[in-house]
Motif scaffolding. Structure first.
Motif, PDB file in Angstrom:
ATOM      1  N   CYS A 193       5.114  -0.968   1.800  1.00 43.40           N
ATOM      2  CA  CYS A 193       5.592  -1.656   3.035  1.00 43.40           C
ATOM      3  C   CYS A 193       4.520  -2.662   3.440  1.00 43.40           C
ATOM      4  O   CYS A 193       3.725  -2.401   4.360  1.00 43.40           O
ATOM      5  N   PRO A 194       4.508  -3.809   2.791  1.00 39.77           N
ATOM      6  CA  PRO A 194       3.433  -4.774   3.093  1.00 39.77           C
ATOM      7  C   PRO A 194       3.537  -5.363   4.495  1.00 39.77           C
ATOM      8  O   PRO A 194       2.552  -5.886   5.013  1.00 39.77           O
ATOM      9  N   THR A 195       4.712  -5.277   5.106  1.00 43.56           N
ATOM     10  CA  THR A 195       4.848  -5.860   6.458  1.00 43.56           C
ATOM     11  C   THR A 195       4.233  -4.992   7.536  1.00 43.56           C
ATOM     12  O   THR A 195       4.084  -5.424   8.672  1.00 43.56           O
ATOM     13  N   THR A 196       3.933  -3.753   7.235  1.00 45.79           N
ATOM     14  CA  THR A 196       3.365  -2.820   8.226  1.00 45.79           C
ATOM     15  C   THR A 196       1.858  -2.863   8.114  1.00 45.79           C
ATOM     16  O   THR A 196       1.294  -2.610   7.038  1.00 45.79           O
ATOM     17  N   ASN A 197       1.180  -3.175   9.233  1.00 42.60           N
ATOM     18  CA  ASN A 197      -0.282  -3.248   9.216  1.00 42.60           C
ATOM     19  C   ASN A 197      -0.894  -1.991   9.810  1.00 42.60           C
ATOM     20  O   ASN A 197      -0.198  -1.130  10.367  1.00 42.60           O
ATOM     21  N   GLN A 220     -12.275   5.271  13.534  1.00 44.80           N
ATOM     22  CA  GLN A 220     -10.964   4.664  13.318  1.00 44.80           C
ATOM     23  C   GLN A 220     -10.481   4.924  11.900  1.00 44.80           C
ATOM     24  O   GLN A 220     -11.266   4.918  10.954  1.00 44.80           O
ATOM     25  N   LEU A 221      -9.156   5.153  11.788  1.00 43.58           N
ATOM     26  CA  LEU A 221      -8.527   5.306  10.485  1.00 43.58           C
ATOM     27  C   LEU A 221      -7.997   3.957  10.018  1.00 43.58           C
ATOM     28  O   LEU A 221      -7.326   3.263  10.773  1.00 43.58           O
ATOM     29  N   ASN A 222      -8.278   3.595   8.801  1.00 43.76           N
ATOM     30  CA  ASN A 222      -7.671   2.422   8.172  1.00 43.76           C
ATOM     31  C   ASN A 222      -6.585   2.913   7.246  1.00 43.76           C
ATOM     32  O   ASN A 222      -6.867   3.635   6.270  1.00 43.76           O
ATOM     33  N   ILE A 223      -5.317   2.532   7.569  1.00 45.67           N
ATOM     34  CA  ILE A 223      -4.168   3.050   6.826  1.00 45.67           C
ATOM     35  C   ILE A 223      -3.389   1.863   6.303  1.00 45.67           C
ATOM     36  O   ILE A 223      -3.131   0.900   7.038  1.00 45.67           O
ATOM     37  N   SER A 224      -2.971   1.952   5.063  1.00 44.46           N
ATOM     38  CA  SER A 224      -2.130   0.892   4.497  1.00 44.46           C
ATOM     39  C   SER A 224      -1.050   1.521   3.640  1.00 44.46           C
ATOM     40  O   SER A 224      -1.253   2.594   3.067  1.00 44.46           O
ATOM     41  N   LEU A 225       0.103   0.833   3.607  1.00 38.33           N
ATOM     42  CA  LEU A 225       1.239   1.282   2.808  1.00 38.33           C
ATOM     43  C   LEU A 225       1.542   0.200   1.793  1.00 38.33           C
ATOM     44  O   LEU A 225       2.100  -0.855   2.143  1.00 38.33           O
ATOM     45  N   PRO A 226       1.210   0.376   0.562  1.00 38.48           N
ATOM     46  CA  PRO A 226       1.463  -0.664  -0.450  1.00 38.48           C
ATOM     47  C   PRO A 226       2.939  -0.991  -0.596  1.00 38.48           C
ATOM     48  O   PRO A 226       3.281  -2.121  -0.914  1.00 38.48           O
TER      49      PRO A 226
END
Length: 1116
Positions: free
Chosen positions: A1083-1087, A1075-1081
């Motif tokens: 866009c905090p509302t997008t998980n 699994q890929l763990n992706i985060s957008l600093p």
């Protein structure tokens, strides 16, 4: 004495109110004074104190006060109550005299005006001549006064003015003429009312003080008088409870007086006055039962006190007035809110008053009639023009002994009263009372009482020689008595009505009443009927009839001249009498043989006649009038020289008629009315509406049906027609000829929605001749739901699907002529846009020549067949949106491919051929180069399902709306041997969402254990900002991998970044990818879950293959 003698005096009937006299007001020339007077008397509401005001001049002369009696020892009273006493205390002697004077506290001429005011007060006191009347002064001032105690000058001058005028401080008032005048006036009124209360209280005590000087031997009248005065003063004081108590005491005392002929009238008069007061106060106190009990007691005590037999009519007049007055009181109380009932209402009292007035009239007629002139001098004339005491005789006023002082005067006075009584309009009085009673009984829904009294009114009008009104009333009432079968009463009323008609020389009314008195409802004896029959024949021969018995001789002579005038007039000798509402001596009943006849059958009609008079009746003509006047010529019977139309009493005579109906009357109702005629001297036609019968026929038919049920079939053996059992048939329906064709329908239900449904029609003739102009009307049967007419279309062309302009009903489709035995077939196609049951009508009409009783007619025939057809849907379509991983979607991401899946489930009982399908997209675009139908020429059986899948993409939208329409799904289909039908299914709307980062992967379709598996991740920035992406790969037991385990990227707007990993599978089977763990600093509302939902989760890994050697190959 005049009839008005019995009217109650107005001062007795009014509501006593305190009398206050206002002086010093110039209401004519002074505007301020006029405004003050208007404020006192104009628009007085019920909540203001009960005072009667009068404006009087300052030097007004009030009634003189008699010298106070110090002893009653030798005093013999001359009567009970003086005629002017009540009026004196209501309108002449005030309880308070108020002097109005314009004077301000700061007036420069204060001394002079104070002196003038004191002089005016003294003048008022002098004119009152020693009475106990109070005097008050009201100062009219221009300025509003200061509160009490603040104006020292006002206090000082007020005290000075009271001393000068000899007044108490409570008798001086100030009235500022300002905008609040009415408010000041109301406060003044309340103060005046208190002064008046004090005055009447003083008067009551003064009257009570006389009691100790009275003795019961010679002062019995004074006991009654004083109690009455105390009660009257209590009413003026508005103390009604004490007033009622004293009136009751006075009533008991008046009946304790020794009564004899000379004072009987005075006792009854006073008893009537006091009774009226008691009843009025009881109603006022809302105790109506006490009022009724008092009145009954009053009547029981007084009804035997008749007095002189020669003046007995006076007693009846007095009794009548008692009942009338109580009825008026009762009625007035009801208008003020009292509730009455049927058995206790004012009508009974008005009725009893009328009965006593009738008795008064009869008593006068019973007196011996002397042809003497009115005595002179007039014994009823008095020097003062009126009586001194209520209820006394004018020729012996004040006389209280048993015997009259002068027998001759007594005789002359009685004669004068009798002569005056003859001039009283008794009938008018009786009619007015009966009219009041009728109005009350009508109000309280007592119809029989109302009718009974209306009969009496009619008889009074007859006695008053107003025959027109008498006849109008009696005619109105007779309808009720006919309906309720009161034959004895009806006969008596008819007898009076016949006299009125004779005395008026009203020919038509005279004939009608003669006919009824000769009929079966009359209870007259045979000789009386014979006399009436002779008179009727004379009138019919245009001769003058004999006078009716018991008619006034003077009226008879006038009637004869009127009859002679009628005989001389030749133009008015024809009458038509509608006998439906009467009970004549000739009865008629008509009946059609059947409630309906076919147009090719002769219509048969019977008319039955019967006479109820003593002797046979000869008629000249019988005519039946039908609703279509053209048939009347076939339904006429006229007497000829050889055979006359004679009716024998008690025998039923029958006349038969027959005629042929016209074809244009098919579907119409023919109604009958009968007319009998006699063309002798006067031509009289008796007309029956409907099929005959009269006011008593319905009840007689009901009785006959009950009797026949009771006695069974034995009644049928009697040879004579039973008149009461004859049932009238007043109308018949002309219906079309019975068709001799067969109409058969052939079809296979149910019908499918939008299908061209075929109904096969077969028509075969069974007529003996040619059926001409055969026409077909086919389609939706009228009278159903209006919406069905808009969703049903009928045509004869089944080669193509009809459009929405096709009608729901095809009228008058010509089919040509049909020979005997010939058969023709037609197909009718029906398209139903909506589901549900429908009733279809197939109406085949034609014309054919036929002969009825030798007459050639063209008959129009028709045959109807109906078919109820259920319409069902051919298939059901379900639509769903899924992702490329076939996961259900609630929302669709913009510019990311997704799948549209459709399922078509057949619910048709017949096989369906799906020719093609297509999508009409509005905002979506196809993700494949060309959309092709996957259902071409697929055949669906019942319950089978066909599915399609389309890959779509939603491009970015310029509008801000996040809900968009998808489009339509078009399905072309048909059933066996029917044209192609296209069904349109509207696709559901989708909710759009924008994703900031779109990540998708390229990877093989499967992997192999321990072999490299390359996976390339594409990361696209869908926003207008530079995005920082933090990505990390989670370790997995099923894979090893090479590549960046954790990385931080920057992706420009609209650009794409690729990441390549080599996965090394360790286990076979379906395995979960790392699994890929992706985060957008930014866009905090997008998980992480939202971003990686587009990535594959699992992959199938094949096991590792083995290398084959030569030995194994050889073995194989």
């Amino acid at each position: 004495m005049a009839g008005s003698q019995w009217e109650l005096p107005p001062e007795l009937c009014c509501r006593p109110m305190a009398f206050v006299a206002l002086t010093g007001l110039d209401v004519v020339y002074n505007a301020v004074h006029r405004a003050i007077w208007d404020a006192f008397c104009a628009n007085r509401r019920a909540d203001r104190v009960p005072i009667s005001f009068k404006v009087l001049p300052g030097d007004h002369e009030y009634p003189k006060c008699r010298t106070k009696r110090t002893s009653y020892e030798w005093y013999i009273p001359k009567g009970i109550l003086k005629t002017g006493w009540m009026n004196k205390h209501l309108n002449l002697v005030p309880a308070l005299v108020v002097l109005f004077y314009e004077l301000d506290w700061d007036d420069p001429q204060w001394k002079e005006k104070q002196s003038e005011c004191a002089t005016k007060v003294e003048i008022v006191r002098t004119s009152l001549q020693g009475r106990n009347t109070k005097v008050a002064v009201v100062l009219i001032q221009k300025k509003t006064p200061l509160p009490p105690g603040e104006d020292l000058v006002a206090s000082e001058r007020a005290s000075s003015l009271c001393n000068a005028c000899d007044l108490s401080g409570k008798s001086l008032f100030v009235l500022p003429h300002t905008d609040h005048l009415v408010g000041y006036i109301i406060r003044l009124e309340n103060a005046f009312y208190e002064h008046a209360q004090t005055y009447y209280y003083t008067e009551i005590r003064r009257v009570k003080s006389h009691k100790e000087f009275l003795n019961k031997t010679t002062h019995q009248l004074l006991f009654v008088r004083h109690q009455f005065k105390i009660a009257f003063f209590s009413e003026l004081k508005q103390d009604t409870q004490n007033a009622l108590k004293y009136y009751r005491t006075a009533y008991s005392l008046v009946h304790e007086l020794r009564a004899h002929e000379t004072n009987m009238l005075e006792i009854k008069t006073m008893a009537g006055f006091i009774n009226y007061k008691i009843c009025r106060l009881c109603f006022q106190h809302n105790t109506p039962l006490d009022a009724i009990a008092q009145f009954r007691k009053h009547i029981d005590l007084c009804k035997k006190k008749i007095g002189s037999a020669e003046l007995a009519f006076e007693h009846a007049a007095w009794m009548s007035k008692q009942f009338q007055s109580f009825g008026e009181l009762f009625d007035e109380a009801i208008k003020l809110g009292l509730t009455a009932i049927q058995t206790q209402n004012p009508g009974f009292y008005y009725q009893q008053a009328a009965c006593y007035s009738q008795e008064r009239k009869q008593l006068l007629l019973q007196l011996p009639w002397y042809d003497s002139s009115y005595p002179s001098p007039d014994p009823l004339d008095t020097q003062s023009g009126g009586l001194d005491f209520y209820g006394q005789r004018p020729w012996r006023q004040g006389h209280q002994s048993i015997d009259p002082p002068d027998a001759e005067k007594e005789k002359t006075g009685i004669l004068a009263l009798q002569i005056k009584e003859r001039d009283v309009p008794h009938s008018e009085l009786i009619i007015a009372l009966l009219s009041n009673a009728v109005a009350q009984f009508k109000k309280y829904k007592c119809p029989r009482m109302k009718s009974h009294l209306m009969v009496q009114m009619g008889e009074e009008y007859y006695h008053a020689k107003d025959y027109t009104k008498a006849l109008k009333l009696l005619d109105y009432v007779m309808c009720d008595y006919r309906t309720e079968r009161w034959w004895g009463l009806l006969t008596a009323i008819l007898t009076t009505a016949l006299r009125c008609a004779y005395l008026m020389a009203s020919v038509k009314d005279y004939i009608i009443y003669c006919m009824e008195l000769l009929g079966r409802a009359s209870t007259l004896k045979e000789e009386q009927k014979g006399r009436i029959e002779k008179n009727l024949l004379k009138v019919l021969m245009n001769e003058v009839p004999d006078a009716e018995p018991e008619c006034d001789p003077s009226s008879v002579s006038a009637a004869r001249s009127l009859w002679n005038d009628r005989v001389a007039l030749s133009g008015s000798n024809e009458f038509t009498i509608e006998v439906q509402d009467y009970i004549p001596f000739i009865q008629c009943k008509a009946k059609f043989f059947s409630p309906s006849f076919h147009v090719d059958q002769p219509i048969q009609l019977q008319v039955f006649l019967r006479a109820d008079c003593p002797h046979p009746v000869t008629l000249n003509k019988l005519a039946v009038s039908l609703s279509n006047q053209e048939y009347n010529q076939w339904c006429v019977v006229e007497s000829s020289g050889q055979e006359s139309m004679s009716l024998i009493p008690g025998k039923t005579k029958c006349y038969n008629f027959s005629f042929v109906a016209k074809t244009e009357d098919v579907g119409k109702k023919i109604e009958v009315s009968v007319m009998l005629g006699s063309d002798r001297g006067r031509c009289v036609f008796l007309s029956w509406r409907g099929a005959g019968g009269d006011a008593a026929s319905n009840h007689e038919a009901l009785q006959a049906s009950r009797s026949s049920r009771r006695w069974g079939r034995g009644m049928e053996t009697r040879p004579e027609l039973d008149w009461d059992n004859l049932i009238m048939q007043h109308s018949t329906m002309i219906i079309s000829r019975v068709p001799k064709i067969s109409v058969q329908l052939s079809h296979q239900p149910p019908a499918l929605n939008n299908e061209m449904y075929c109904i096969s029609l077969t028509v075969q003739s069974q007529e003996e001749g040619v059926a001409k102009e055969v026409k077909l009307t086919a389609g939706l049967k009228p009278g159903q739901d209006a919406n069905l007419g808009q969703t049903t279309h009928v045509t004869l062309d089944g080669s193509k699907v009809c459009d929405d302009t096709a009608p729901a009903l095809l009228p008058d489709v010509p089919l040509g002529d049909l020979k005997p035995g010939e058969k023709l077939e037609r197909c009718v196609y029906v398209r139903c846009v909506s589901t549900g049951p429908r009733v279809f009508l197939f109406h085949v009409a034609y014309s054919i020549d036929t002969t009825v009783e030798g007459r050639q007619i063209v008959c129009k025939c028709h045959k109807d067949e109906t078919a109820t057809i259920e319409t069902v849907v051919p298939f059901e379509v379900s639509v769903k949106f899924v992702s490329t991983k076939f996961e259900p979607l609630d929302r669709v991401a913009v510019d990311i491919p997704f799948l549209l899946m459709t399922d078509i489930l057949s619910s048709s009982p017949w096989p369906l051929v799906l020719a093609s399908s297509s999508l009409q997209l509005l905002t979506m675009t196809s993700n494949t180069p060309q959309l092709q139908s996957q259902l071409q020429e697929v055949v669906l059986q019942t319950g089978e399902c066909a599915s399609e899948c389309f890959c779509l993409r939603c491009p970015p939208l310029t509008s801000s709306n996040n809900t968009v329409a998808t489009g339509q799904y078009l399905i072309s289909w048909r059933s066996a041997d029917s044209p192609l039908i296209q069904t349109t299914v509207t696709l559901p709307h989708v909710i759009l969402e924008s994703v900031p980062l779109y990540i998708h992967a390229d990877l093989p379709s499967f992997g192999r254990v321990r072999e490299s598996l390359p996976v390339r991740y594409h990361i696209e920035n869908r926003t207008a900002l530079v995005q920082e992406v933090e990505m990390a790969v989670e370790p997995s037991d099923a894979f090893m991998f090479s590549g960046l385990k954790q990385v931080r990227l920057r992706i420009l707007p609209g650009s794409e970044q690729q990441m390549l990993y080599n996965y090394y599978p360790l286990m076979a089977g379906y395995q979960t990818l790392p699994q890929l763990n992706i985060s957008l600093p930014r866009c905090p509302t997008t998980n992480t879950h939202t971003l990686r939902r587009f990535l594959p989760q699992r992959i199938f890994v094949k096991p590792q293959g083995r290398q084959l050697d030569d030995a194994s190959i050889a073995a194989a």
